[in-house]
Write a protein that holds these residues in place. Structure first.
Motif, PDB file in Angstrom:
ATOM      1  N   PHE A 142       0.847  -1.188   0.000  1.00  0.00           N
ATOM      2  CA  PHE A 142       0.000   0.000   0.000  1.00  0.00           C
ATOM      3  C   PHE A 142       0.885   1.242   0.000  1.00  0.00           C
ATOM      4  O   PHE A 142       1.987   1.234   0.549  1.00  0.00           O
ATOM      5  N   SER A 143       0.399   2.308  -0.607  1.00  0.00           N
ATOM      6  CA  SER A 143       1.195   3.532  -0.638  1.00  0.00           C
ATOM      7  C   SER A 143       0.287   4.744  -0.765  1.00  0.00           C
ATOM      8  O   SER A 143      -0.930   4.621  -0.943  1.00  0.00           O
ATOM      9  N   HIS A 144       0.899   5.912  -0.664  1.00  0.00           N
ATOM     10  CA  HIS A 144       0.172   7.181  -0.812  1.00  0.00           C
ATOM     11  C   HIS A 144       0.907   8.031  -1.859  1.00  0.00           C
ATOM     12  O   HIS A 144       1.503   9.056  -1.522  1.00  0.00           O
ATOM     13  N   PRO A 145       0.866   7.604  -3.110  1.00  0.00           N
ATOM     14  CA  PRO A 145       1.630   8.303  -4.146  1.00  0.00           C
ATOM     15  C   PRO A 145       0.996   9.627  -4.543  1.00  0.00           C
ATOM     16  O   PRO A 145      -0.211   9.828  -4.408  1.00  0.00           O
ATOM     17  N   SER A 146       1.815  10.505  -5.067  1.00  0.00           N
ATOM     18  CA  SER A 146       1.317  11.747  -5.658  1.00  0.00           C
ATOM     19  C   SER A 146       0.724  11.414  -7.027  1.00  0.00           C
ATOM     20  O   SER A 146       0.976  10.330  -7.571  1.00  0.00           O
ATOM     21  N   PRO A 147      -0.046  12.328  -7.618  1.00  0.00           N
ATOM     22  CA  PRO A 147      -0.560  12.071  -8.963  1.00  0.00           C
ATOM     23  C   PRO A 147       0.538  11.742  -9.965  1.00  0.00           C
ATOM     24  O   PRO A 147       0.383  10.846 -10.790  1.00  0.00           O
ATOM     25  N   ASP A 177      -5.305  11.712 -17.569  1.00  0.00           N
ATOM     26  CA  ASP A 177      -5.341  12.755 -18.602  1.00  0.00           C
ATOM     27  C   ASP A 177      -4.373  13.861 -18.235  1.00  0.00           C
ATOM     28  O   ASP A 177      -3.528  13.680 -17.350  1.00  0.00           O
ATOM     29  N   ASN A 178      -4.471  14.997 -18.891  1.00  0.00           N
ATOM     30  CA  ASN A 178      -3.479  16.051 -18.668  1.00  0.00           C
ATOM     31  C   ASN A 178      -3.802  16.930 -17.462  1.00  0.00           C
ATOM     32  O   ASN A 178      -3.180  17.959 -17.258  1.00  0.00           O
ATOM     33  N   THR A 179      -4.760  16.520 -16.658  1.00  0.00           N
ATOM     34  CA  THR A 179      -5.029  17.215 -15.401  1.00  0.00           C
ATOM     35  C   THR A 179      -4.287  16.511 -14.285  1.00  0.00           C
ATOM     36  O   THR A 179      -3.673  15.473 -14.486  1.00  0.00           O
ATOM     37  N   GLU A 180      -4.369  17.044 -13.110  1.00  0.00           N
ATOM     38  CA  GLU A 180      -3.761  16.395 -11.955  1.00  0.00           C
ATOM     39  C   GLU A 180      -4.789  15.560 -11.193  1.00  0.00           C
ATOM     40  O   GLU A 180      -4.477  15.006 -10.146  1.00  0.00           O
ATOM     41  N   SER A 181      -6.011  15.469 -11.732  1.00  0.00           N
ATOM     42  CA  SER A 181      -7.067  14.887 -10.913  1.00  0.00           C
ATOM     43  C   SER A 181      -7.707  13.617 -11.454  1.00  0.00           C
ATOM     44  O   SER A 181      -8.110  12.752 -10.681  1.00  0.00           O
ATOM     45  N   ASN A 182      -7.838  13.455 -12.777  1.00  0.00           N
ATOM     46  CA  ASN A 182      -8.624  12.343 -13.309  1.00  0.00           C
ATOM     47  C   ASN A 182      -7.770  11.115 -13.612  1.00  0.00           C
ATOM     48  O   ASN A 182      -6.826  11.183 -14.395  1.00  0.00           O
ATOM     49  N   PHE A 183      -8.161   9.988 -12.998  1.00  0.00           N
ATOM     50  CA  PHE A 183      -7.497   8.716 -13.282  1.00  0.00           C
ATOM     51  C   PHE A 183      -8.542   7.743 -13.811  1.00  0.00           C
ATOM     52  O   PHE A 183      -9.573   7.520 -13.192  1.00  0.00           O
TER      53      PHE A 183
END
Length: 209
Positions: A142-147, A177-183
């Protein structure tokens, strides 16, 4: 030659019925969209998605395995099999077989049941998946990665699974995508195309090569 009045009336009724059926079909299609996924207005985001590696989509409620019991309990894959189904997609995408069979929720569930892969009857022991092929699969934890770290992992074909919906659901992450939010995800339970980074409550990863 003119049609009899009764025939004309029948043709008109058929046209009306056809229109009603089309409207109903469109309504059902729209209602099938999950509220967390893209709706009208998000098509551009879909077009901008980067999917470094393509996985098959396995729905946990697929009739082929929906009612199979998870582990040694009466709970079914349809009810609680989101994490296990996500892992089965990852194994299949990387061409791992399970007991000589193609990986899917049914075959992986049987393997886990008979190889100590569940705790309390149906709780997946994440690290046990590596035993499917110990030389090629590693549980990274488990981890807490940045985007940016999630994106880098995906580009390196690391299997990324996200815990969403306040910890009640798991999905296989496939792109960004090219945002920092959508996966973008393969969601085994809903018709959800993506989740926002800040709605994910946990991340887990495997190396499969």
């Amino acid at each position: 030659e003119q049609l009899p009045k009764q025939a004309v009336k029948r043709v008109k009724m058929m046209k009306v019925l056809s229109l009603v059926l089309i409207v109903v079909a469109l309504a059902l299609a729209r209602s099938d969209q999950d509220i967390h996924g893209p709706s009208s207005g998000n098509e551009k985001a879909l077009l901008n998605a980067t999917i470094p590696f393509h996985y098959p989509m396995f729905k946990q409620c697929n009739h082929t395995w929906a009612n199979n019991h998870m582990g040694t309990t009466s709970e079914t894959i349809c009810n609680i099999g989101c994490l296990m189904s996500s892992v089965s997609m990852a194994l299949n995408g990387h061409h791992f077989s399970v007991n000589g069979h193609e990986s899917d929720p049914a075959t992986l569930n049987v393997w886990l049941t008979h190889n100590g892969g569940y705790y309390d009857g149906n709780g997946l022991i994440e690290s046990s998946v590596a035993r499917v092929n110990p030389s090629r699969i590693k549980w990274l934890g488990f981890s807490h990665p940045s985007p940016e770290q999630v994106k880098a992992a995906l580009r390196n074909r690391i299997v990324v699974i996200a815990e969403v919906l306040h910890g009640h659901h798991f999905v296989l992450v496939t792109g960004y995508d090219n945002t920092e939010s959508n996966f973008y995800v393969n969601d085994p339970g809903f018709n959800t195309a993506y989740y926002e980074y800040n709605t994910v409550v946990g991340w887990m990863m495997y190396s499969m090569n």
